[in-house]
Design a protein around this motif. Structure first.
Motif, PDB file in Angstrom:
ATOM      1  N   THR A 151      59.247 -12.735 -13.815  1.00 40.83           N
ATOM      2  CA  THR A 151      58.606 -12.103 -12.662  1.00 40.83           C
ATOM      3  C   THR A 151      59.313 -10.824 -12.251  1.00 40.83           C
ATOM      4  O   THR A 151      58.673  -9.810 -11.937  1.00 40.83           O
ATOM      5  CB  THR A 151      58.576 -13.080 -11.468  1.00 40.83           C
ATOM      6  N   ILE A 152      60.644 -10.833 -12.246  1.00 44.39           N
ATOM      7  CA  ILE A 152      61.394  -9.634 -11.873  1.00 44.39           C
ATOM      8  C   ILE A 152      61.139  -8.515 -12.870  1.00 44.39           C
ATOM      9  O   ILE A 152      61.073  -7.337 -12.516  1.00 44.39           O
ATOM     10  CB  ILE A 152      62.898  -9.949 -11.785  1.00 44.39           C
ATOM     11  N   TYR A 153      60.967  -8.879 -14.142  1.00 42.70           N
ATOM     12  CA  TYR A 153      60.724  -7.862 -15.170  1.00 42.70           C
ATOM     13  C   TYR A 153      59.320  -7.281 -15.071  1.00 42.70           C
ATOM     14  O   TYR A 153      59.104  -6.083 -15.279  1.00 42.70           O
ATOM     15  CB  TYR A 153      60.934  -8.458 -16.567  1.00 42.70           C
ATOM     16  N   ALA A 154      58.336  -8.109 -14.756  1.00 42.98           N
ATOM     17  CA  ALA A 154      56.950  -7.630 -14.711  1.00 42.98           C
ATOM     18  C   ALA A 154      56.214  -8.265 -13.535  1.00 42.98           C
ATOM     19  O   ALA A 154      55.343  -9.107 -13.725  1.00 42.98           O
ATOM     20  CB  ALA A 154      56.238  -7.945 -16.020  1.00 42.98           C
ATOM     21  N   PRO A 155      56.561  -7.884 -12.303  1.00 44.49           N
ATOM     22  CA  PRO A 155      55.959  -8.531 -11.135  1.00 44.49           C
ATOM     23  C   PRO A 155      54.451  -8.324 -11.017  1.00 44.49           C
ATOM     24  O   PRO A 155      53.748  -9.173 -10.471  1.00 44.49           O
ATOM     25  CB  PRO A 155      56.699  -7.870  -9.953  1.00 44.49           C
ATOM     26  N   THR A 256      64.092   2.720 -29.435  1.00 42.46           N
ATOM     27  CA  THR A 256      65.183   3.079 -28.536  1.00 42.46           C
ATOM     28  C   THR A 256      65.006   2.373 -27.201  1.00 42.46           C
ATOM     29  O   THR A 256      63.919   1.891 -26.864  1.00 42.46           O
ATOM     30  CB  THR A 256      65.211   4.594 -28.296  1.00 42.46           C
ATOM     31  N   GLN A 257      66.079   2.345 -26.409  1.00 42.38           N
ATOM     32  CA  GLN A 257      66.015   1.729 -25.084  1.00 42.38           C
ATOM     33  C   GLN A 257      65.040   2.474 -24.180  1.00 42.38           C
ATOM     34  O   GLN A 257      64.364   1.867 -23.345  1.00 42.38           O
ATOM     35  CB  GLN A 257      67.409   1.707 -24.452  1.00 42.38           C
ATOM     36  N   GLU A 258      64.943   3.821 -24.359  1.00 48.90           N
ATOM     37  CA  GLU A 258      64.021   4.608 -23.552  1.00 48.90           C
ATOM     38  C   GLU A 258      62.579   4.206 -23.817  1.00 48.90           C
ATOM     39  O   GLU A 258      61.759   4.105 -22.891  1.00 48.90           O
ATOM     40  CB  GLU A 258      64.203   6.106 -23.843  1.00 48.90           C
ATOM     41  N   GLU A 259      62.241   3.959 -25.098  1.00 51.83           N
ATOM     42  CA  GLU A 259      60.890   3.524 -25.449  1.00 51.83           C
ATOM     43  C   GLU A 259      60.572   2.167 -24.840  1.00 51.83           C
ATOM     44  O   GLU A 259      59.480   1.952 -24.292  1.00 51.83           O
ATOM     45  CB  GLU A 259      60.737   3.454 -26.978  1.00 51.83           C
ATOM     46  N   LEU A 264      57.945  -1.329 -20.704  1.00 56.59           N
ATOM     47  CA  LEU A 264      58.093  -2.346 -19.655  1.00 56.59           C
ATOM     48  C   LEU A 264      57.596  -1.828 -18.314  1.00 56.59           C
ATOM     49  O   LEU A 264      56.995  -2.582 -17.532  1.00 56.59           O
ATOM     50  CB  LEU A 264      59.555  -2.784 -19.555  1.00 56.59           C
ATOM     51  N   ASP A 265      57.831  -0.559 -18.046  1.00 55.95           N
ATOM     52  CA  ASP A 265      57.310   0.033 -16.809  1.00 55.95           C
ATOM     53  C   ASP A 265      55.784   0.038 -16.806  1.00 55.95           C
ATOM     54  O   ASP A 265      55.150  -0.209 -15.774  1.00 55.95           O
ATOM     55  CB  ASP A 265      57.834   1.465 -16.640  1.00 55.95           C
TER      56      ASP A 265
END
Length: 289
Positions: A151-155, A256-259, A264-265
């Motif tokens: 939930t915290i990752y994708a509320p 990459t972490q940016e991708e 996720l955003d």
């Protein structure tokens, strides 16, 4: 292939969430058979549960320290078991879209430990619980850790409740939390307090994974030792992608972490279904780490 080897094969290649469900099922069946044997021996109760359940008193816990783990896989009855496994299955499927495979066991076990510690602290130091001796049993605290980490990752991720009602994941988690808070004065206070302990750990773990907070206690549990890796990581400055060179010469491109953060955003704002096939493939590759 005999039955044992078949089961071993199925377990070995099952997803982490399915493995957790299988372990819970094995504990549940063993408890049933022991209870059945006790019934035929004219012994009251279930000896298995008294051996596996977590006691509320420190003095009793130190005589059965294994119970801080075993209580997480034990259940009182069929409905208790089925409900927890149902929530674990659906929340676990969402969890695995954002976290690594090993994280499922980490969050389940440590979420259960956190639930147990909050349960015991409240049981021993809050006046209303003093002098009362009871036990904690069930996977609910561990399951709440899985649910709240997702939930915290994708509320804002939308899920179809009962298959027909689209609702954001955060509202499901909040409903669970509010129900636990309301139920504390009514019945099973220790169990509801334990659920909150698991939820707190899940929130902290997800925030740590998103680099929102730094928790030194998590470092030895979560961070991998780079010296133990069997491959070399090289960064291609032109394409901004990380390439992983395995010893046998095979090269795999890792995002990459940016991708990953960008994807996720997007999930958090629009939902998993709005991802393109390429974005889903990137997220899948990242989850295999």
């Amino acid at each position: 292939m005999n039955l044992f080897n078949e089961l071993k094969y199925r377990f070995q290649y099952a997803s982490p969430i399915l493995r957790l469900i299988i372990v819970n099922a094995v504990f549940f069946l063993l408890a049933i058979f022991i209870k059945l044997g006790a019934f035929f021996m004219v012994e009251p109760g279930n000896p298995a549960l008294s051996f596996l359940a977590l006691p509320s008193k420190w003095s009793l816990f130190f005589t059965k320290p294994w119970t801080i783990i075993t209580y997480q896989f034990s259940h009182l009855g069929l409905f208790h078991f089925a409900f927890n496994m149902l929530v674990l299955y659906f929340s676990g499927a969402i969890f695995m879209d954002f976290f690594r495979k090993k994280d499922a066991w980490r969050v389940y076990i440590w979420g259960g430990v956190s639930a147990a510690l909050l349960f015991m602290i409240m049981s021993n130091y809050v006046p209303v619980f003093r002098g009362v001796n009871y036990t904690l049993i069930g996977a609910s605290g561990s399951v709440m850790a899985i649910l709240f980490a997702a939930t915290i990752y994708a509320p804002n991720l939308k899920v179809n409740l009962f298959g027909i009602l689209p609702i954001k994941l955060m509202w499901i988690a909040i409903t669970y939390l509010v129900m636990d808070l309301i139920s504390i004065p009514e019945s099973n206070a220790g169990g509801h307090i334990a659920h909150i302990g698991g939820a707190i750990f899940g929130c902290l773990f997800a925030l740590y994974r998103k680099d929102k907070i730094q928790i030194k206690l998590f470092e030895p549990v979560i961070k991998q030792n780079p010296t133990k890796r069997k491959f070399k990581v090289e960064v291609n400055q032109n394409t901004n992608t990380t390439r992983t060179k395995v010893k046998n010469g095979t090269i795999h491109t890792q995002p990459t972490q940016e991708e990953i953060d960008a994807i996720l955003d997007k999930i958090s704002k629009s939902g998993y279904d709005r991802l393109s096939k390429e974005e889903k493939d990137i997220l899948f590759k990242a989850s295999q780490d």
